[in-house]
Design a protein around this motif. Structure first.
Motif, mmCIF file in Angstrom:
data_model
loop_
_atom_site.group_PDB
_atom_site.id
_atom_site.type_symbol
_atom_site.label_atom_id
_atom_site.label_comp_id
_atom_site.label_asym_id
_atom_site.label_seq_id
_atom_site.Cartn_x
_atom_site.Cartn_y
_atom_site.Cartn_z
ATOM 1 N N ILE A 43 0.803 -1.219 0.000
ATOM 2 C CA ILE A 43 0.000 0.000 0.000
ATOM 3 C C ILE A 43 0.842 1.278 0.000
ATOM 4 O O ILE A 43 1.862 1.370 0.684
ATOM 5 C CB ILE A 43 -0.957 -0.013 1.220
ATOM 6 C CG1 ILE A 43 -1.866 -1.259 1.136
ATOM 7 C CG2 ILE A 43 -1.790 1.266 1.299
ATOM 8 C CD1 ILE A 43 -2.712 -1.510 2.358
ATOM 9 N N VAL A 45 0.491 5.154 1.050
ATOM 10 C CA VAL A 45 -0.323 6.016 1.916
ATOM 11 C C VAL A 45 -0.084 7.479 1.532
ATOM 12 O O VAL A 45 1.049 7.948 1.554
ATOM 13 C CB VAL A 45 0.030 5.785 3.407
ATOM 14 C CG1 VAL A 45 -0.706 6.760 4.303
ATOM 15 C CG2 VAL A 45 -0.295 4.344 3.814
ATOM 16 N N LEU A 61 -2.495 5.703 9.761
ATOM 17 C CA LEU A 61 -2.894 4.734 8.739
ATOM 18 C C LEU A 61 -1.870 3.611 8.611
ATOM 19 O O LEU A 61 -2.242 2.440 8.519
ATOM 20 C CB LEU A 61 -3.044 5.430 7.387
ATOM 21 C CG LEU A 61 -4.466 5.736 6.950
ATOM 22 C CD1 LEU A 61 -4.462 6.457 5.620
ATOM 23 C CD2 LEU A 61 -5.343 4.510 6.878
ATOM 24 N N THR A 62 -0.592 3.968 8.609
ATOM 25 C CA THR A 62 0.471 2.966 8.517
ATOM 26 C C THR A 62 0.364 1.979 9.669
ATOM 27 O O THR A 62 0.489 0.767 9.478
ATOM 28 C CB THR A 62 1.864 3.647 8.502
ATOM 29 O OG1 THR A 62 1.928 4.474 7.329
ATOM 30 C CG2 THR A 62 2.987 2.633 8.466
ATOM 31 N N LEU A 71 -2.652 -0.300 9.069
ATOM 32 C CA LEU A 71 -2.399 -1.209 7.955
ATOM 33 C C LEU A 71 -1.399 -2.304 8.298
ATOM 34 O O LEU A 71 -1.615 -3.474 7.971
ATOM 35 C CB LEU A 71 -1.923 -0.426 6.729
ATOM 36 C CG LEU A 71 -2.943 0.581 6.172
ATOM 37 C CD1 LEU A 71 -2.296 1.499 5.155
ATOM 38 C CD2 LEU A 71 -4.153 -0.117 5.588
ATOM 39 N N THR A 72 -0.302 -1.940 8.963
ATOM 40 C CA THR A 72 0.703 -2.948 9.302
ATOM 41 C C THR A 72 0.157 -3.918 10.351
ATOM 42 O O THR A 72 0.391 -5.115 10.256
ATOM 43 C CB THR A 72 2.032 -2.324 9.770
ATOM 44 O OG1 THR A 72 1.759 -1.336 10.761
ATOM 45 C CG2 THR A 72 2.768 -1.669 8.631
ATOM 46 N N HIS A 118 -0.813 -5.769 6.399
ATOM 47 C CA HIS A 118 -0.447 -5.221 5.092
ATOM 48 C C HIS A 118 0.936 -4.571 5.164
ATOM 49 O O HIS A 118 1.451 -4.316 6.245
ATOM 50 C CB HIS A 118 -1.488 -4.189 4.636
ATOM 51 C CG HIS A 118 -2.854 -4.781 4.508
ATOM 52 N ND1 HIS A 118 -3.212 -5.642 3.499
ATOM 53 C CD2 HIS A 118 -3.950 -4.657 5.295
ATOM 54 C CE1 HIS A 118 -4.462 -6.014 3.659
ATOM 55 N NE2 HIS A 118 -4.935 -5.439 4.738
ATOM 56 N N VAL A 124 3.132 -1.254 4.066
ATOM 57 C CA VAL A 124 3.152 0.108 3.525
ATOM 58 C C VAL A 124 4.490 0.278 2.815
ATOM 59 O O VAL A 124 5.541 0.262 3.447
ATOM 60 C CB VAL A 124 2.950 1.165 4.635
ATOM 61 C CG1 VAL A 124 3.119 2.570 4.077
ATOM 62 C CG2 VAL A 124 1.572 1.007 5.268
ATOM 63 N N THR A 139 -4.164 4.634 -0.402
ATOM 64 C CA THR A 139 -5.107 5.386 0.433
ATOM 65 C C THR A 139 -4.805 6.849 0.127
ATOM 66 O O THR A 139 -3.660 7.284 0.232
ATOM 67 C CB THR A 139 -4.947 5.103 1.942
ATOM 68 O OG1 THR A 139 -3.648 5.507 2.373
ATOM 69 C CG2 THR A 139 -5.163 3.628 2.252
ATOM 70 N N LEU A 181 -9.630 -1.556 7.347
ATOM 71 C CA LEU A 181 -9.226 -2.903 6.937
ATOM 72 C C LEU A 181 -10.332 -3.585 6.117
ATOM 73 O O LEU A 181 -10.039 -4.329 5.192
ATOM 74 C CB LEU A 181 -8.825 -3.733 8.149
ATOM 75 C CG LEU A 181 -7.574 -3.200 8.887
ATOM 76 C CD1 LEU A 181 -7.334 -3.959 10.189
ATOM 77 C CD2 LEU A 181 -6.331 -3.248 8.007
ATOM 78 N N ILE A 240 -10.210 -2.306 2.546
ATOM 79 C CA ILE A 240 -9.090 -2.908 1.820
ATOM 80 C C ILE A 240 -9.412 -4.355 1.438
ATOM 81 O O ILE A 240 -9.185 -4.776 0.320
ATOM 82 C CB ILE A 240 -7.789 -2.809 2.645
ATOM 83 C CG1 ILE A 240 -7.360 -1.330 2.688
ATOM 84 C CG2 ILE A 240 -6.689 -3.684 2.048
ATOM 85 C CD1 ILE A 240 -6.298 -1.019 3.666
#
Length: 118
Positions: free
Chosen positions: A4, A6, A17-18, A21-22, A26, A28, A51, A111, A114
């Motif tokens: 992803i 960002v 967001l990171t 996501l992690t 996911h 980044v 994103t 999430l 995604i």
């Protein structure tokens, strides 16, 4: 797991967001502070998903979505909007964004968005 990019002009929003996501499994692979940088990073990194903040300096998110779609018509972009930006979100969807999430971010909503796309 998605790779992803960002994009947000606020460093703390990119960080938030990171983190979401992690923790969601996911990766980044890059960050950008504005739409112009987002287009350059998209071409360079070829992420699975982006994103994208709507309101940014230099180039707005909607214009960036259009730019990314020119590079890759199948690009997956999720818009990130503040409350009260419904019209802009609509414009972003028409420009090719696949979904949107509203700030402040709810981890499960981000999430889920995604998961639907990837």
């Amino acid at each position: 797991m998605a790779r992803i990019l960002v994009v947000d002009d606020a460093a703390f929003m990119r960080l938030r967001l990171t983190d979401i996501l992690t923790k969601g499994g996911h990766e980044v692979i890059g960050e950008a502070e504005n739409g112009l940088e987002a287009i350059e990073k998209y071409a360079q990194l070829k992420p699975d998903l982006v994103t994208m903040d709507i309101t940014m300096p230099v180039m707005e998110g909607i214009d960036a979505v259009k730019g990314i779609k020119k590079i890759d018509p199948n690009a997956s972009v999720i818009m990130c909007s503040a409350m009260g930006q419904q019209q802009m979100v609509l414009n972003a969807i028409q420009a090719g964004a696949k979904d949107f999430v509203v700030k402040p971010f709810q981890a499960d909503r981000v999430l889920d968005a995604i998961k639907k796309i990837v």
